[in-house]
Design a protein around this motif. Structure first.
Motif, PDB file in Angstrom:
ATOM      1  N   HIS A 110       0.483  38.539 -59.407  1.00 43.59           N
ATOM      2  CA  HIS A 110       1.828  38.587 -60.058  1.00 43.59           C
ATOM      3  C   HIS A 110       1.902  37.316 -60.546  1.00 43.59           C
ATOM      4  O   HIS A 110       2.358  36.268 -60.145  1.00 43.59           O
ATOM      5  N   VAL A 151       4.095  36.157 -62.641  1.00 47.48           N
ATOM      6  CA  VAL A 151       5.230  35.484 -62.694  1.00 47.48           C
ATOM      7  C   VAL A 151       5.496  34.577 -61.272  1.00 47.48           C
ATOM      8  O   VAL A 151       6.175  33.661 -61.404  1.00 47.48           O
ATOM      9  N   SER A 178       5.844  30.771 -61.095  1.00 46.57           N
ATOM     10  CA  SER A 178       7.187  29.860 -60.581  1.00 46.57           C
ATOM     11  C   SER A 178       6.697  28.717 -59.533  1.00 46.57           C
ATOM     12  O   SER A 178       7.451  27.878 -59.325  1.00 46.57           O
ATOM     13  N   ARG A 225      17.548  35.539 -68.525  1.00 46.09           N
ATOM     14  CA  ARG A 225      15.890  35.112 -68.947  1.00 46.09           C
ATOM     15  C   ARG A 225      15.633  33.998 -67.880  1.00 46.09           C
ATOM     16  O   ARG A 225      15.527  32.713 -68.302  1.00 46.09           O
ATOM     17  N   GLY A 275      12.703  33.534 -66.319  1.00 48.19           N
ATOM     18  CA  GLY A 275      11.731  32.680 -66.798  1.00 48.19           C
ATOM     19  C   GLY A 275      11.934  31.392 -67.812  1.00 48.19           C
ATOM     20  O   GLY A 275      11.349  30.252 -67.517  1.00 48.19           O
ATOM     21  N   ILE A 309      13.803  34.296 -58.690  1.00 50.64           N
ATOM     22  CA  ILE A 309      12.371  35.052 -59.263  1.00 50.64           C
ATOM     23  C   ILE A 309      11.957  35.471 -57.847  1.00 50.64           C
ATOM     24  O   ILE A 309      11.279  36.519 -57.862  1.00 50.64           O
ATOM     25  N   ALA A 347      11.295  39.335 -57.962  1.00 46.58           N
ATOM     26  CA  ALA A 347      10.096  39.829 -58.396  1.00 46.58           C
ATOM     27  C   ALA A 347       9.072  40.531 -57.342  1.00 46.58           C
ATOM     28  O   ALA A 347       8.234  40.824 -57.360  1.00 46.58           O
ATOM     29  N   ALA A 394       3.602  35.340 -68.851  1.00 45.46           N
ATOM     30  CA  ALA A 394       4.477  36.158 -67.885  1.00 45.46           C
ATOM     31  C   ALA A 394       5.664  35.506 -67.632  1.00 45.46           C
ATOM     32  O   ALA A 394       6.653  36.284 -67.331  1.00 45.46           O
ATOM     33  N   LEU A 395       5.773  34.289 -67.369  1.00 52.73           N
ATOM     34  CA  LEU A 395       7.086  33.586 -66.972  1.00 52.73           C
ATOM     35  C   LEU A 395       7.890  33.658 -68.300  1.00 52.73           C
ATOM     36  O   LEU A 395       9.233  33.901 -67.958  1.00 52.73           O
ATOM     37  N   ARG A 435       8.160  35.875 -70.316  1.00 55.92           N
ATOM     38  CA  ARG A 435       8.837  37.197 -70.499  1.00 55.92           C
ATOM     39  C   ARG A 435       9.576  37.926 -69.524  1.00 55.92           C
ATOM     40  O   ARG A 435      10.303  38.881 -69.535  1.00 55.92           O
ATOM     41  N   TYR A 436       9.764  37.136 -68.433  1.00 59.84           N
ATOM     42  CA  TYR A 436      10.481  37.514 -67.281  1.00 59.84           C
ATOM     43  C   TYR A 436      12.086  37.557 -67.443  1.00 59.84           C
ATOM     44  O   TYR A 436      12.619  36.502 -67.798  1.00 59.84           O
ATOM     45  N   HIS A 437      12.593  38.737 -67.160  1.00 62.85           N
ATOM     46  CA  HIS A 437      14.097  38.581 -67.273  1.00 62.85           C
ATOM     47  C   HIS A 437      14.618  39.776 -66.355  1.00 62.85           C
ATOM     48  O   HIS A 437      13.753  40.681 -66.028  1.00 62.85           O
TER      49      HIS A 437
END
Length: 434
Positions: free
Chosen positions: A248, A250, A254, A314, A316, A363, A367, A428-429, A431-433
């Motif tokens: 994963h 994201v 992190s 958002r 990320g 996150i 996530a 990936a980070l 785009r993460y929201h």
């Protein structure tokens, strides 16, 4: 009447309300988002953190002070710190797996009891006048082992106590309390030691932990959601946690964001040299105290005004922006001739660190599945504990080779470059929201 408030028996947490809170207007929208405190279970967990945030810092000051009083050697103070770091890292990894396999409330009760017991033992050895560094190191290792088991379960429980849209606010509340403790605790310890002595600091911490135990006892039951056959906590389960992170991106990013910021950009090892050389005209003692206090003070201010960012979706981009801002602020600190300008840059770095902590924590809780949250928090505890210590070695070496200001500014620039490079290379980070 709220029956969950009046009953002391463990309960299964009720589903969180999905209703949107009223829109806050005026200055309230900038202030800390306190919505999670409306939920009794989270409020109990948070209140226990309030009590221990200051109490634990009393012991954190008392132990190195007692070691130095016995030995007269700063080297032994460093060895004692290492004696606590190793069990913390080992048991945090194992504790994450345990937190995913048992009722987290029961684990918190056991580990908080262990921490309270070690505080009582600290008090006993001080009252008895043992003057044994070996005993202090054993007790510190035991206490940090219990803390390593406790921390993953405590943080992983938050996602079961508040809805997803309040995770950032809950993290901001917890992080603000922790940072406040780092400011108030040492100041309080410094004021109390000449008045009541070291033994009483240990005793105050132990008594504070009794309040924590009561708050944890009143939490709802938090059993694992996995099938009973999967409730194990061995090396294989720890390895599964690392594989989960690798799969994963994201989550991986992190963790890497924190490693980049702390290892490359935490210059605290150079504070004594900077205070004695660059900022000596202001008074070495004053300069040293301000340099160490500036980042936590900035973080507390960031938490108090977390309403400015806690509702961002958002996550990320917020992490990326916060780490870059940290690097820019550290670079500014390294280039500053004025002590007050240096303190201002470090305070800004503290604000950026608070934003990063809040969204990285959110996150990790949102996530990851509940079956993996404990292990994610175990790795997080290791990263948070180990990163600054690696930074001490790196910055100390770089400072000796290139000078302290060049080392600080160079580290800040590296943070910016590496973080932007990671964000560009792995989307990936970005785009993460939520």
């Amino acid at each position: 009447m709220d029956t969950s408030e009046s009953s002391t028996a463990p309960q299964t947490p009720a589903p969180a309300s999905a209703e949107d809170p009223p829109v806050r207007r005026g200055w309230r929208r900038w202030a800390m988002d306190t919505r999670p405190l409306r939920r009794p279970a989270y409020r109990r967990l948070w209140s226990s953190t309030v009590v221990t945030a200051v109490g634990s810092q009393l012991t954190a000051v008392a132990v190195p002070k007692q070691v130095y009083d016995i030995t007269g050697s700063s080297a032994w103070v460093g060895y004692a710190s290492l004696a606590g770091l190793v069990p913390l890292m080992v048991f945090a990894l194992w504790g994450g797996a345990v937190a995913d396999s048992v009722d987290r409330r029961k684990l918190l009760l056991v580990t908080n009891s262990g921490i309270a017991l070690t505080s009582l033992l600290f008090w006993f050895q001080a009252v008895a006048g043992l003057e044994s560094v070996a005993a202090l190191m054993v007790l510190l290792a035991l206490q940090q082992a219990f803390w390593g088991l406790n921390a993953p379960a405590r943080t992983a429980s938050i996602a079961r106590l508040v809805p997803a849209e309040e995770l950032t606010a809950a993290n901001a509340l917890g992080s603000t309390v922790a940072q406040t403790g780092q400011v108030v605790g040492p100041l309080l310890a410094g004021a109390l030691i000449p008045v009541i002595g070291l033994p009483e600091l240990y005793l105050i911490d132990a008594l504070a932990l009794c309040v924590t135990l009561w708050a944890v006892y009143r939490l709802p039951s938090l059993p694992p959601r996995a099938a009973p056959a999967k409730r194990r906590a061995g090396l294989r389960e720890i390895a599964e946690g690392f594989r989960y992170i690798a799969l994963h991106k994201v989550l991986l990013l992190s963790f890497l964001a924190d490693v980049v910021a702390m290892v490359l950009g935490m210059p605290r090892a150079l504070f004594p040299q900077l205070a004695g050389e660059t900022y000596a005209p202001y008074g070495e003692g004053l300069a040293l105290g301000l340099l160490f206090a500036a980042i936590p003070i900035g973080a507390v201010l960031g938490g108090l005004f977390s309403g400015t960012f806690s509702r961002a979706r958002r996550h990320g981009w917020m992490v990326i922006g916060a780490v870059v801002a940290w690097g820019v602020a550290i670079t500014g600190f390294g280039l500053s001739d004025s002590l007050w300008l240096a303190v201002a840059f470090l305070a800004l770095a503290g604000v950026a660190d608070m934003v990063s902590m809040v969204f990285r924590g959110a996150i990790l809780l949102s996530a990851a599945t509940d079956e993996m949250r404990g292990r994610m928090q175990g790795v997080f505890t290791v990263v948070v504990a180990g990163g600054p210590r690696l930074a001490d070695v790196l910055h100390g070496t770089a400072g000796a080779a290139f000078g302290p200001r060049a080392a600080v500014a160079g580290g800040g620039l590296l943070v910016v470059a590496v973080m932007l490079g990671l964000a560009a290379a792995i989307p990936a980070l970005r785009r993460y929201h939520v």
